[in-house]
Design a protein around this motif. Sequence first.
Motif, PDB file in Angstrom:
ATOM      1  N   GLY A 480       0.819  -1.206   0.000  1.00 13.60           N
ATOM      2  CA  GLY A 480       0.000   0.000   0.000  1.00 13.60           C
ATOM      3  C   GLY A 480       0.848   1.249   0.000  1.00 13.60           C
ATOM      4  N   TRP A 481       2.145   1.087   0.367  1.00 11.21           N
ATOM      5  CA  TRP A 481       3.096   2.211   0.380  1.00 11.21           C
ATOM      6  C   TRP A 481       4.289   1.961  -0.536  1.00 11.21           C
ATOM      7  N   GLY A 482       4.556   0.697  -0.831  1.00  9.78           N
ATOM      8  CA  GLY A 482       5.694   0.342  -1.661  1.00  9.78           C
ATOM      9  C   GLY A 482       5.745  -1.160  -1.835  1.00  9.78           C
ATOM     10  N   ILE A 483       6.783  -1.651  -2.519  1.00 12.54           N
ATOM     11  CA  ILE A 483       6.936  -3.078  -2.786  1.00 12.54           C
ATOM     12  C   ILE A 483       7.812  -3.696  -1.698  1.00 12.54           C
ATOM     13  N   ARG A 484       7.290  -4.747  -1.078  1.00 10.08           N
ATOM     14  CA  ARG A 484       8.054  -5.444  -0.040  1.00 10.08           C
ATOM     15  C   ARG A 484       9.237  -6.184  -0.664  1.00 10.08           C
ATOM     16  N   THR A 485      10.328  -6.218   0.069  1.00  8.63           N
ATOM     17  CA  THR A 485      11.496  -6.964  -0.388  1.00  8.63           C
ATOM     18  C   THR A 485      11.230  -8.464  -0.432  1.00  8.63           C
ATOM     19  N   LEU A 486      10.363  -8.974   0.449  1.00  6.39           N
ATOM     20  CA  LEU A 486       9.937 -10.372   0.450  1.00  6.39           C
ATOM     21  C   LEU A 486       8.434 -10.385   0.685  1.00  6.39           C
ATOM     22  N   SER A 524       2.348   1.679 -12.551  1.00  3.36           N
ATOM     23  CA  SER A 524       3.474   2.552 -12.236  1.00  3.36           C
ATOM     24  C   SER A 524       3.008   3.782 -11.471  1.00  3.36           C
ATOM     25  N   GLU A 525       1.931   4.401 -11.946  1.00  5.62           N
ATOM     26  CA  GLU A 525       1.403   5.593 -11.289  1.00  5.62           C
ATOM     27  C   GLU A 525       0.913   5.272  -9.876  1.00  5.62           C
ATOM     28  N   THR A 526       0.205   4.158  -9.724  1.00  2.12           N
ATOM     29  CA  THR A 526      -0.285   3.749  -8.406  1.00  2.12           C
ATOM     30  C   THR A 526       0.865   3.610  -7.425  1.00  2.12           C
ATOM     31  N   LEU A 527       1.912   2.946  -7.856  1.00  6.56           N
ATOM     32  CA  LEU A 527       3.050   2.693  -6.982  1.00  6.56           C
ATOM     33  C   LEU A 527       3.806   3.977  -6.658  1.00  6.56           C
ATOM     34  N   ALA A 528       4.046   4.798  -7.666  1.00  2.00           N
ATOM     35  CA  ALA A 528       4.799   6.042  -7.455  1.00  2.00           C
ATOM     36  C   ALA A 528       4.064   6.976  -6.501  1.00  2.00           C
ATOM     37  N   LEU A 529       2.769   7.145  -6.692  1.00  3.35           N
ATOM     38  CA  LEU A 529       2.003   8.021  -5.805  1.00  3.35           C
ATOM     39  C   LEU A 529       1.944   7.471  -4.389  1.00  3.35           C
ATOM     40  N   ALA A 530       1.846   6.153  -4.250  1.00  2.00           N
ATOM     41  CA  ALA A 530       1.788   5.550  -2.919  1.00  2.00           C
ATOM     42  C   ALA A 530       3.051   5.857  -2.122  1.00  2.00           C
ATOM     43  N   LEU A 531       4.209   5.707  -2.757  1.00  2.00           N
ATOM     44  CA  LEU A 531       5.459   5.975  -2.047  1.00  2.00           C
ATOM     45  C   LEU A 531       5.612   7.459  -1.739  1.00  2.00           C
ATOM     46  N   MET A 532       5.230   8.316  -2.671  1.00  2.00           N
ATOM     47  CA  MET A 532       5.292   9.757  -2.406  1.00  2.00           C
ATOM     48  C   MET A 532       4.385  10.124  -1.225  1.00  2.00           C
ATOM     49  N   GLN A 533       3.200   9.529  -1.158  1.00  2.00           N
ATOM     50  CA  GLN A 533       2.267   9.835  -0.081  1.00  2.00           C
ATOM     51  C   GLN A 533       2.739   9.276   1.256  1.00  2.00           C
ATOM     52  N   ALA A 534       3.590   8.249   1.230  1.00  2.92           N
ATOM     53  CA  ALA A 534       4.126   7.698   2.478  1.00  2.92           C
ATOM     54  C   ALA A 534       4.944   8.728   3.240  1.00  2.92           C
ATOM     55  N   THR A 535       5.481   9.729   2.542  1.00  4.87           N
ATOM     56  CA  THR A 535       6.310  10.732   3.214  1.00  4.87           C
ATOM     57  C   THR A 535       5.551  11.487   4.296  1.00  4.87           C
ATOM     58  N   GLU A 536       4.224  11.553   4.191  1.00  2.00           N
ATOM     59  CA  GLU A 536       3.426  12.249   5.207  1.00  2.00           C
ATOM     60  C   GLU A 536       3.603  11.641   6.589  1.00  2.00           C
ATOM     61  N   HIS A 537       4.032  10.394   6.641  1.00  3.22           N
ATOM     62  CA  HIS A 537       4.110   9.675   7.912  1.00  3.22           C
ATOM     63  C   HIS A 537       5.503   9.704   8.529  1.00  3.22           C
ATOM     64  N   PHE A 538       6.432  10.423   7.906  1.00  2.48           N
ATOM     65  CA  PHE A 538       7.795  10.480   8.421  1.00  2.48           C
ATOM     66  C   PHE A 538       8.160  11.921   8.773  1.00  2.48           C
ATOM     67  N   PRO A 539       9.008  12.099   9.776  1.00  4.84           N
ATOM     68  CA  PRO A 539       9.405  13.466  10.154  1.00  4.84           C
ATOM     69  C   PRO A 539       9.991  14.226   8.970  1.00  4.84           C
ATOM     70  N   TRP A 540       9.544  15.461   8.828  1.00  7.90           N
ATOM     71  CA  TRP A 540      10.054  16.379   7.807  1.00  7.90           C
ATOM     72  C   TRP A 540       9.839  15.854   6.382  1.00  7.90           C
ATOM     73  N   TYR A 541       8.889  14.954   6.183  1.00  8.96           N
ATOM     74  CA  TYR A 541       8.594  14.398   4.854  1.00  8.96           C
ATOM     75  C   TYR A 541       9.823  13.724   4.251  1.00  8.96           C
ATOM     76  N   VAL A 553      -1.462  -0.193   7.803  1.00  6.22           N
ATOM     77  CA  VAL A 553      -1.079   0.708   8.890  1.00  6.22           C
ATOM     78  C   VAL A 553      -0.102   1.735   8.344  1.00  6.22           C
ATOM     79  N   ALA A 554       0.019   2.843   9.058  1.00  8.07           N
ATOM     80  CA  ALA A 554       0.971   3.870   8.642  1.00  8.07           C
ATOM     81  C   ALA A 554       2.385   3.306   8.677  1.00  8.07           C
ATOM     82  N   PRO A 555       3.209   3.641   7.689  1.00 10.24           N
ATOM     83  CA  PRO A 555       4.571   3.094   7.656  1.00 10.24           C
ATOM     84  C   PRO A 555       5.434   3.653   8.782  1.00 10.24           C
TER      85      PRO A 555
END
Length: 645
Positions: A480-486, A524-541, A553-555
């Motif tokens: 939902g935020w990116g591709i899992r390594t496994l 591609s668009e779905t994945l790119a936007l998901a990762l960009m939006q994940a920045t909202e959950h980290f300090p200072w984006y 859940v929030a990353p």
Amino acid sequence: MRQGVYLYDTRMVSTYQWRINGEVPAPLAMTVTTDVLRARYVFQHAGMTRVIERTWQLYPEGMEDRWAWQHYGTPEPWRLSLAFAADFTDIFELRGSDPRHVGHKTVDQDAYQAQYRYEGRDGITRQVTMASTRAAQNNAAGQWEWMIDGQEVSGEIVLKTTWHNPVPEIDTGRKQGADPFPQFSFERELWQHVMSRAGSDMQMLATDYGQGLVPMAGIPWFGTFFGRDAVIASYQMLAWNPSYAYHTLHTLAAWQGRQDDPEREEELGKMVHEVRFGEMARTHDVPFARYYGSVDVTPLFLILLVETWRRTGDDALMNTMKPAAQAALDYLLRAQDRNRLGLLSFTPRSAQGLAVQSWKDSADSMVFADGEHASPPLAVAEVQGYVYRAFRAMADYYHVQGQDDWARDLEKRAKKLQRQFDALFWLPDQLFYGLAVDGNGRLLDAVTSDPGQCLWAGIVPRTKRRAVAQRLLAPDLFSGWGIRTLAAGQSAYDPYSYHRGSVWPHDTSLIAAGLLKAGAAKESETLALALMQATEHFPWYRLPELFAGEQGVAPVPYPEACAPQAWASAAPFHLMQTLLGLEIDALQHKIHAWANPPQALGPFTIEEIPLSLGVTFTLISDGTRLKAQDVPKPWVFHARTRPGA
């Protein structure tokens, strides 16, 4: 404890803690600008108000900390104190490796000055000096305390700290700075925050190791040059700021392998993995002073070289890099030919080096679906993709140069490698590719993110690209935020591990680009936007090096993740390029982008996108249509319709 001030893999300042009346003060207000922190503290008690202004400024060679106060009302004495220390601990000792011996440390301290000196086993004397403008009334080892009289209505104390770690001089004769960044202006605050933070972090990580500013890998653990990290981060930045690629290519060429040295995993033509300057590296307690234990930096170097040539049209760069490129290509051909399956694999040669030498380089990353751990030699999926793309890229260059025989030979090798990859790595029950092939020819059948990078590299046959794209976006791989390594559900899956279920922003950014390249624009668009939006959950984006791959859940960051980290900080630039469909081809003088960028981006302007030295253009979108301005002749802008829009 990892906090401190580091210089060349040595923690120079280990303790630096201020207190007011014995308590750590909490600022009422604080601002942070480039290299400067300003904080205001307000204390009130029994008709008294004390306002303290702190200005803390960092410099390359030290820092200055100024505390100024103003007192109102009833006089009242107070105490300002500082605990400090310089331990000169090597970064590898902090990470758990024990040094064989230690050097000699001395401390000289009085009421005005403290001087720490460390005479290392590597012959280097490292030094930290702290000096105060005001004598401390209480002066103990590692402690200063100033007693401020209540009648002193206003005053200040300035503490200056300098550090000195004179490792053998790095020749900075090229004196090449980074090009200016394009100016991103988004109406939507999230995108503006993300791009501003990413740009600031990339500038913060830029370090000159003798060939111009390149991205340092990450803070705090990897505050040095890593070949793989620098190449990928420079590639992610290539559309927006080619100077990183120029300097990374020159830096790698300067440290390219010149001999066969098993302890350092060095081979002729092989590109360096890691360079360290600390005492433990310099005295061979660890083999990382100049270490070559990466299977993939060499093909990635060739990819970056040719892509930089396409992006800039700089024939002089290719001429300068020809010896390094030929040596790198010769190394790849030798390494591939000595593998009985015609793959590029790794087998550690140093007992102290890395056991796993692809990008997922933790010791427990290479697994089968049932959780069994694999052992080298290992040929990892995306590494074959890198080699394939490197062969194709160099073939394209040789064709342009009229060296068609060499070009055709590399094209034949690339096609043969693609056939081998498809035959050996395909998982028919998953409609996907496996992780790696071991020395016995067994396929590691774990479902991982690695085939996503194979899409980016182009090695996936056209007939299977759609299946791979769909599998990547399945819920067990896409968090939902990116591709899992496994993939979730695999026996070894752990979303909080380093490489067995976490999400790495750089990995996801390359996969998003690979999906677009494979014709899966919507995914591609779905994945790119998901990762960009994940920045909202980290300090200072700020995207961390990696984060947990939990679903729904929030990353949250991996506990020891570097932040900032080069290829995570460069990921938003690469994602933005993918979302815009931006391609800049200086050989053809063509600029391509979507005429109708994703509406989620909203209106924006991107100014000063470089085309050549001093020549830039601008992209403008009203939220629905994109146009280019200031495109000089003979350049041509082509606006294409975004698939599936």
